[in-house]
Design an enzyme around this catalytic site. Sequence first.
Site, PDB file in Angstrom:
ATOM      1  N   LYS A   1       0.855  -1.194   0.000  1.00 36.28           N
ATOM      2  CA  LYS A   1       0.000   0.000   0.000  1.00 36.28           C
ATOM      3  C   LYS A   1       0.886   1.238   0.000  1.00 36.28           C
ATOM      4  O   LYS A   1       1.712   1.417   0.891  1.00 36.28           O
ATOM      5  CB  LYS A   1      -0.902   0.002   1.230  1.00 36.28           C
TER       6      LYS A   1
ATOM      7  N   ASP B   1      -2.710  10.619   3.454  1.00 41.86           N
ATOM      8  CA  ASP B   1      -4.078  10.189   3.693  1.00 41.86           C
ATOM      9  C   ASP B   1      -4.810  11.212   4.554  1.00 41.86           C
ATOM     10  O   ASP B   1      -4.605  11.284   5.768  1.00 41.86           O
ATOM     11  CB  ASP B   1      -4.068   8.819   4.401  1.00 41.86           C
TER      12      ASP B   1
ATOM     13  N   LYS C   1      -9.914  13.185   8.609  1.00 48.21           N
ATOM     14  CA  LYS C   1      -9.299  12.867   9.895  1.00 48.21           C
ATOM     15  C   LYS C   1      -9.156  14.136  10.734  1.00 48.21           C
ATOM     16  O   LYS C   1      -8.844  15.203  10.205  1.00 48.21           O
ATOM     17  CB  LYS C   1      -7.891  12.293   9.687  1.00 48.21           C
TER      18      LYS C   1
ATOM     19  N   ASP D   1       1.817   6.749   5.369  1.00 45.59           N
ATOM     20  CA  ASP D   1       0.836   5.731   4.993  1.00 45.59           C
ATOM     21  C   ASP D   1       1.248   4.954   3.745  1.00 45.59           C
ATOM     22  O   ASP D   1       0.540   4.052   3.314  1.00 45.59           O
ATOM     23  CB  ASP D   1      -0.535   6.382   4.789  1.00 45.59           C
TER      24      ASP D   1
ATOM     25  N   ASP E   1     -12.169   6.841   4.736  1.00 45.17           N
ATOM     26  CA  ASP E   1     -10.836   6.662   5.328  1.00 45.17           C
ATOM     27  C   ASP E   1     -10.408   5.192   5.317  1.00 45.17           C
ATOM     28  O   ASP E   1      -9.328   4.867   5.801  1.00 45.17           O
ATOM     29  CB  ASP E   1     -10.811   7.211   6.757  1.00 45.17           C
TER      30      ASP E   1
ATOM     31  N   GLU F   1      -9.500   3.688   2.689  1.00 45.31           N
ATOM     32  CA  GLU F   1      -9.057   3.706   1.295  1.00 45.31           C
ATOM     33  C   GLU F   1      -8.010   2.648   0.987  1.00 45.31           C
ATOM     34  O   GLU F   1      -7.864   2.224  -0.161  1.00 45.31           O
ATOM     35  CB  GLU F   1      -8.515   5.106   0.940  1.00 45.31           C
TER      36      GLU F   1
ATOM     37  N   ARG G   1      -7.762  -0.542   1.714  1.00 50.28           N
ATOM     38  CA  ARG G   1      -8.297  -1.814   1.196  1.00 50.28           C
ATOM     39  C   ARG G   1      -8.857  -1.640  -0.216  1.00 50.28           C
ATOM     40  O   ARG G   1      -8.907  -2.606  -0.985  1.00 50.28           O
ATOM     41  CB  ARG G   1      -9.351  -2.368   2.147  1.00 50.28           C
TER      42      ARG G   1
END
Length: 489
Positions: free
Chosen positions: A255, A260, A267, A278, A337, A339, A341
Amino acid sequence: MLASLFQNTSPIDQSIKAPHILVILPKLEKLPKKYGVTGEESLEKLLLRREMQLTDLHRTPVSANLANGELCAWVMVDAGESVFEQQTCVRKAIKLLLAENPSEIHITVYGTPHQKKVFSELAVYAAWVNGAALPVRKNKPSKKPLTKIFLYGYKDAENFTLQRALAEGNLLARGLTVLPANELTPKTYRQQIKKLAENEGWKYQEFDFNKLKEIGAGAFIAVAQGSDSEDAAIVHLQHNCKQNSPHKSIAIVGKGICFDTGGHNLKPARYMQGMHEDMNGSAVALGILLAATRAEIPVKIDCWLAIAQNHISPRAYKQNDIISALNGLSIEVVHTDAEGRMVLADTLTLAIKLEPDLIIDFATLTGSMKTALGSRYSGFFSNRDDLAQKAIAAGKKSGERVCAFPMDIDYEESLESTIADIKQCELGGEFDHILAACFLRRFVNDIPWLHMDLSASSHKDGLGAVDSEITGFGVNWGIEFLKNISSNN
């Protein structure tokens, strides 16, 4: 750049000018006279002053100035303890020396031939990963890189090739992860990867935004479309081991969310801080690929990196959107959030098209995994019991500890949707790490698969052999795991 290494089978000579010395001893009640330990008299006085026993050195390394002004650190390594504990002891001892920003350190090891081998491997690796300077943007950096390591008492016939490869992989992962988001954008990240691929002889392929849209990678596009610059892409790297014998084909997926925000489900500030990290899963995947290449691990590796950002904009995906993934599954969006997956779903779908023997994905995927484990372990899921056992064994042997989690089929009841094939997640995040794994399982078919949720990607005081907050966790584990897999061809 790693420090240059010089080896000598003889003990350190007092005539050698060695401003910073590390002494590694086996756990003993009393020092044998035959050892002639460097700075033994100073050590005895230090222990007496601190009311410490000699054996306390295996928990608490100490340092003192010798007669000629040298700084010497002493540590005992207990062979009966775990690899993680051994790494921690050596790291703490080396830290006492590196605090002075030396340009070189001198390491001397004592014990049986086997103990010397083990201690040398621990110390050289720890010196390499902690002696190098991670990227900073200060006008006057506070840390200077280590340039030379002198080892006494042991000489490795292979010149510590594996430890060097592991250090290079770990430093690549950490170096990328610490870069700020305005510097490491999806575009610049791809440029760096392409240059690395050229240097290492990896095959390089990109599925850019338009190509992914064309082939129907709706889950990835849903996340990527929120960014002003459509520079997101899935990058595919391929490495074939030079050995001609048949070997396993492994897909490594990472990933790579360069920043993010959480999307429309924005967030709060305290949780957005650090979200440039991230992309750590992709950095770990790259680190494993580099280390496997340098160490010539006999496996064929296809590395797939999901590189994008999760932004808020008029085009960004929203709660209640229905998205069509590359494998045809329709997904009900519940929380923007979640995202990671989404981008991994389509990346895994691309990876399985090459029919690998095994898929491993790495991601800083869920906060609930860190809630469950803290940041000392990472958690994993697998659809094969034998892979789970090998994963735990690799964790023990590498010093990067992992814990297996369940994803029994009844957990998927929480992902049932009335309007799509599957829900992305639930709004309640208590066991989201399990639901995320259940979601990803729908995109790997029945190929042997292991999903690593990197809760140990950062740890405040360092972890195992690594002293920085960004740990590079997963590179050592990954190489140990691949070594096990390749030996069972």
